[in-house]
Design a protein around this motif. Structure first.
Motif, PDB file in Angstrom:
ATOM      1  N   THR A   1      54.339  65.319  23.800  1.00 46.49           N
ATOM      2  CA  THR A   1      54.573  64.425  22.664  1.00 46.49           C
ATOM      3  C   THR A   1      53.423  63.445  22.491  1.00 46.49           C
ATOM      4  O   THR A   1      52.921  63.220  21.377  1.00 46.49           O
ATOM      5  CB  THR A   1      55.893  63.661  22.862  1.00 46.49           C
ATOM      6  OG1 THR A   1      56.971  64.588  22.983  1.00 46.49           O
ATOM      7  CG2 THR A   1      56.152  62.727  21.691  1.00 46.49           C
ATOM      8  N   VAL A   2      52.967  62.856  23.598  1.00 46.11           N
ATOM      9  CA  VAL A   2      51.851  61.911  23.541  1.00 46.11           C
ATOM     10  C   VAL A   2      50.584  62.614  23.053  1.00 46.11           C
ATOM     11  O   VAL A   2      49.823  62.063  22.250  1.00 46.11           O
ATOM     12  CB  VAL A   2      51.619  61.284  24.933  1.00 46.11           C
ATOM     13  CG1 VAL A   2      50.307  60.498  24.959  1.00 46.11           C
ATOM     14  CG2 VAL A   2      52.786  60.373  25.304  1.00 46.11           C
ATOM     15  N   ALA A   3      50.363  63.855  23.513  1.00 44.49           N
ATOM     16  CA  ALA A   3      49.166  64.593  23.096  1.00 44.49           C
ATOM     17  C   ALA A   3      49.187  64.885  21.598  1.00 44.49           C
ATOM     18  O   ALA A   3      48.161  64.735  20.908  1.00 44.49           O
ATOM     19  CB  ALA A   3      49.066  65.901  23.882  1.00 44.49           C
TER      20      ALA A   3
ATOM     21  N   LEU B   1      37.808  68.382  34.427  1.00 39.05           N
ATOM     22  CA  LEU B   1      37.914  67.751  35.746  1.00 39.05           C
ATOM     23  C   LEU B   1      39.360  67.402  36.071  1.00 39.05           C
ATOM     24  O   LEU B   1      39.820  67.613  37.197  1.00 39.05           O
ATOM     25  CB  LEU B   1      37.047  66.489  35.786  1.00 39.05           C
ATOM     26  CG  LEU B   1      37.051  65.726  37.112  1.00 39.05           C
ATOM     27  CD1 LEU B   1      36.442  66.569  38.221  1.00 39.05           C
ATOM     28  CD2 LEU B   1      36.299  64.397  36.960  1.00 39.05           C
ATOM     29  N   VAL B   2      40.073  66.887  35.075  1.00 36.47           N
ATOM     30  CA  VAL B   2      41.485  66.566  35.255  1.00 36.47           C
ATOM     31  C   VAL B   2      42.280  67.815  35.651  1.00 36.47           C
ATOM     32  O   VAL B   2      43.096  67.797  36.573  1.00 36.47           O
ATOM     33  CB  VAL B   2      42.053  65.933  33.966  1.00 36.47           C
ATOM     34  CG1 VAL B   2      43.570  66.044  33.917  1.00 36.47           C
ATOM     35  CG2 VAL B   2      41.623  64.474  33.864  1.00 36.47           C
ATOM     36  N   VAL B   3      42.027  68.911  34.945  1.00 36.89           N
ATOM     37  CA  VAL B   3      42.741  70.163  35.234  1.00 36.89           C
ATOM     38  C   VAL B   3      42.401  70.670  36.633  1.00 36.89           C
ATOM     39  O   VAL B   3      43.286  71.081  37.398  1.00 36.89           O
ATOM     40  CB  VAL B   3      42.399  71.221  34.165  1.00 36.89           C
ATOM     41  CG1 VAL B   3      42.928  72.599  34.570  1.00 36.89           C
ATOM     42  CG2 VAL B   3      42.979  70.813  32.812  1.00 36.89           C
TER      43      VAL B   3
ATOM     44  N   ALA C   1      43.502  62.866  23.675  1.00 44.97           N
ATOM     45  CA  ALA C   1      44.970  62.819  23.593  1.00 44.97           C
ATOM     46  C   ALA C   1      45.592  63.638  24.717  1.00 44.97           C
ATOM     47  O   ALA C   1      46.618  63.248  25.291  1.00 44.97           O
ATOM     48  CB  ALA C   1      45.427  63.335  22.229  1.00 44.97           C
ATOM     49  N   LEU C   2      44.990  64.758  25.045  1.00 45.44           N
ATOM     50  CA  LEU C   2      45.500  65.579  26.143  1.00 45.44           C
ATOM     51  C   LEU C   2      45.377  64.855  27.477  1.00 45.44           C
ATOM     52  O   LEU C   2      46.288  64.918  28.319  1.00 45.44           O
ATOM     53  CB  LEU C   2      44.738  66.908  26.199  1.00 45.44           C
ATOM     54  CG  LEU C   2      45.121  67.931  25.128  1.00 45.44           C
ATOM     55  CD1 LEU C   2      44.100  69.064  25.082  1.00 45.44           C
ATOM     56  CD2 LEU C   2      46.521  68.489  25.386  1.00 45.44           C
ATOM     57  N   ILE C   3      44.269  64.155  27.681  1.00 47.93           N
ATOM     58  CA  ILE C   3      44.102  63.392  28.927  1.00 47.93           C
ATOM     59  C   ILE C   3      45.117  62.260  28.998  1.00 47.93           C
ATOM     60  O   ILE C   3      45.717  61.995  30.047  1.00 47.93           O
ATOM     61  CB  ILE C   3      42.661  62.849  29.034  1.00 47.93           C
ATOM     62  CG1 ILE C   3      41.679  64.014  29.214  1.00 47.93           C
ATOM     63  CG2 ILE C   3      42.536  61.866  30.186  1.00 47.93           C
ATOM     64  CD1 ILE C   3      40.217  63.599  29.200  1.00 47.93           C
ATOM     65  N   THR C   4      45.332  61.596  27.862  1.00 48.80           N
ATOM     66  CA  THR C   4      46.326  60.515  27.836  1.00 48.80           C
ATOM     67  C   THR C   4      47.723  61.057  28.116  1.00 48.80           C
ATOM     68  O   THR C   4      48.487  60.482  28.908  1.00 48.80           O
ATOM     69  CB  THR C   4      46.309  59.810  26.468  1.00 48.80           C
ATOM     70  OG1 THR C   4      44.998  59.327  26.198  1.00 48.80           O
ATOM     71  CG2 THR C   4      47.292  58.643  26.456  1.00 48.80           C
TER      72      THR C   4
END
Length: 500
Positions: free
Chosen positions: A479-481, A127-129, A431-434
């Motif tokens: 980096t966050v992911a 959904l984000v994508v 992690a990818l969403i964050t």
């Protein structure tokens, strides 16, 4: 338009393109039941030539052909970042798009969000994508109308007012109806017309400009003098301080382009991965045409063209009107207008398909039949075009430009999920969403804080350098992911569900 021959040939070019859409139904016809594959992807049967036409016609938009020379006209050499950016796109497309096509064909994916949904088994990430793609596409679609408006303005029509608004609606309406009926086939057949008229027009105007203005040496000397006099900027060549900005803009823009839904849609319509590879190898031919258009921005400086305030994108259309006979000028201005119709149609199809597949079916009607999905997609496609038209009529041109700039930053934030997902599923969906959220916030803040400039200053001792905001945000996003995935693994949450 006050010049009758110019108006006549302009109308002939636009009318010819509109009539050509009737032939769309003959492009790879079949008797299958309606489906999104058939309407949005032309049954995935386009050969190398048609794929090259569609990809080139979609990537190289009308606004590109007016904005790039406009940036050169106003800023000199830094505007040429668009050339290495479109060159970098080619090897990236050669590597990424065939692999994505293979997985899409195997699993029946129609959008990039479908691919993410299958790879990570995560509906929220998909959904984000999807929403990011739609959000980034809408201002890009509006910019195609701004490209048409720039052409009409240069030809003598008021940039604002009922007459120009009606003209834009009429130009857009024919393709909107054809797209509704024939889906991706309509812009595909028009992309052939666009290629012929754009390539021929470019050669004609470059020959005439060099003949009228005295050759390349005279043009560059006169342009450098004019740029220095009018802006105090002599940057027909890059300075050392401009090189990081130039490089990061080119690299970041190339990564972002392949994430746009309209590029993925054009790629998924190919008949196979080999077809895509052959088509991407030939894409630099479109870049060569863009390079010549960029040089026309320098020619506009040399010819002492004066654009309206905040209207540098009209520099080349005004140069065309000034140097060419009315009838020939009408042909070339018509060609530039056609340049807007192909990407606008593909963008509306891509946005509609993403909405239907990844929002409507996923969250509102999971049992929707293929026929109903196509009907909803057609309606959303028309709504997207109407929304873009209303947006352009209701807001300042600069608002659309600013939002498109933000759109480029936003779309880059789905790169880790989509591109890295082609090769590994180890990154955790959460992690990818964050990372996406962090990148979206940082990118937006950086762009808005700098007054809607794509570049942010880097505080280095004794030196002031600039860096593309979208790429900086994406690096932090990645980096966050990566760190988030490591932390989730460490606390026993696992690497996320695996796809097939």
């Amino acid at each position: 338009m006050t010049d009758v021959p110019m108006a006549a040939t302009f109308i002939v070019v636009i009318g010819s393109a509109s009539l050509l859409t009737v032939t769309a139904r003959r492009l790879h016809p079949n008797d299958y039941l309606p489906s999104l594959d058939r309407w949005a992807l032309s049954d995935r049967v386009l050969g190398t030539f048609w794929t090259w036409l569609l990809l080139g016609g979609t990537i190289f938009t009308a606004y590109t052909f007016t904005a790039v020379p406009g940036l050169v006209y106003g800023n000199g050499a830094p505007a040429f970042f668009a050339l290495p950016y479109t060159v970098i796109v080619c090897p990236l497309a050669f590597i990424l798009l065939p692999r994505m096509w293979t997985m899409a064909q195997k699993h029946g994916y129609v959008t990039a969000a479908d691919f993410v949904r299958g790879q990570y088994r995560s509906a929220p990430l998909a959904l984000v994508v999807a929403l990011t793609g739609i959000l980034a596409t809408m201002p890009y679609l509006a910019l195609q109308l701004l490209g048409i408006r720039a052409v009409l303005s240069a030809a003598g029509m008021p940039s604002r007012g009922i007459v120009s608004d009606i003209a834009m609606v009429v130009i857009f309406a024919g393709l909107a109806v054809a797209t509704y009926r024939y889906g991706l086939r309509a812009p595909t057949v028009i992309s052939l017309f666009k290629c012929v008229v754009i390539f021929a027009s470019t050669l004609a105007i470059c020959w005439l400009v060099l003949t009228r203005l005295g050759g390349t040496g005279t043009v560059f000397d006169a342009a450098a003098t004019r740029l220095a006099t009018s802006t105090g900027n002599t940057a027909l060549l890059l300075t050392a301080d401009q090189q990081p900005a130039f490089a990061t803009l080119a690299a970041g823009s190339a990564l972002a382009l392949l994430m746009y839904p309209h590029v993925v849609t054009a790629a998924f319509a190919a008949s196979g991965p080999s077809t895509l590879r052959r088509a991407t190898v030939a894409l630099p031919l479109w870049t060569a045409v863009l390079a010549l258009f960029g040089l026309l921005g320098i020619a506009a400086l040399a010819a002492d063209v004066h654009t309206p305030p905040n209207g540098a994108e009209t520099a080349v259309p005004m140069l065309i009107v000034r140097l060419m006979p009315g009838a020939l000028a009408g042909v070339i201005l018509g060609a530039l207008t056609i340049g807007a119709l192909v990407p606008a149609a593909v963008m509306s199809i891509a946005a509609a398909t993403s909405f239907v597949r990844n929002v409507y079916v996923e969250y509102f009607d999971p049992t929707a039949t293929p026929k109903r999905q196509v009907r909803i997609a057609k309606t959303v496609s028309l709504t997207a075009k109407a929304g873009a038209t209303a947006f352009v009529f209701g807001l300042r041109d600069q608002d659309a430009i600013n939002l498109q700039l933000l759109g480029g930053v936003w779309i880059l934030q789905i790169f880790p999920a989509v591109a890295i997902g082609l090769y590994t599923r180890r990154l955790h969906p959460r992690a990818l969403i964050t990372g996406w959220a962090v990148g979206m916030v940082l990118g937006t803040v950086l762009v808005v804080h700098t007054g809607f400039s794509p570049l942010v200053p880097l505080g280095l001792p004794g030196r002031s350098l600039a860096f593309y905001a979208g790429l900086a945000a994406m690096l932090l996003n990645l980096t966050v992911a990566v760190v988030g995935t490591a932390v989730l693994n460490l606390i026993g949450k696992g690497p996320g569900a695996r796809g097939d």
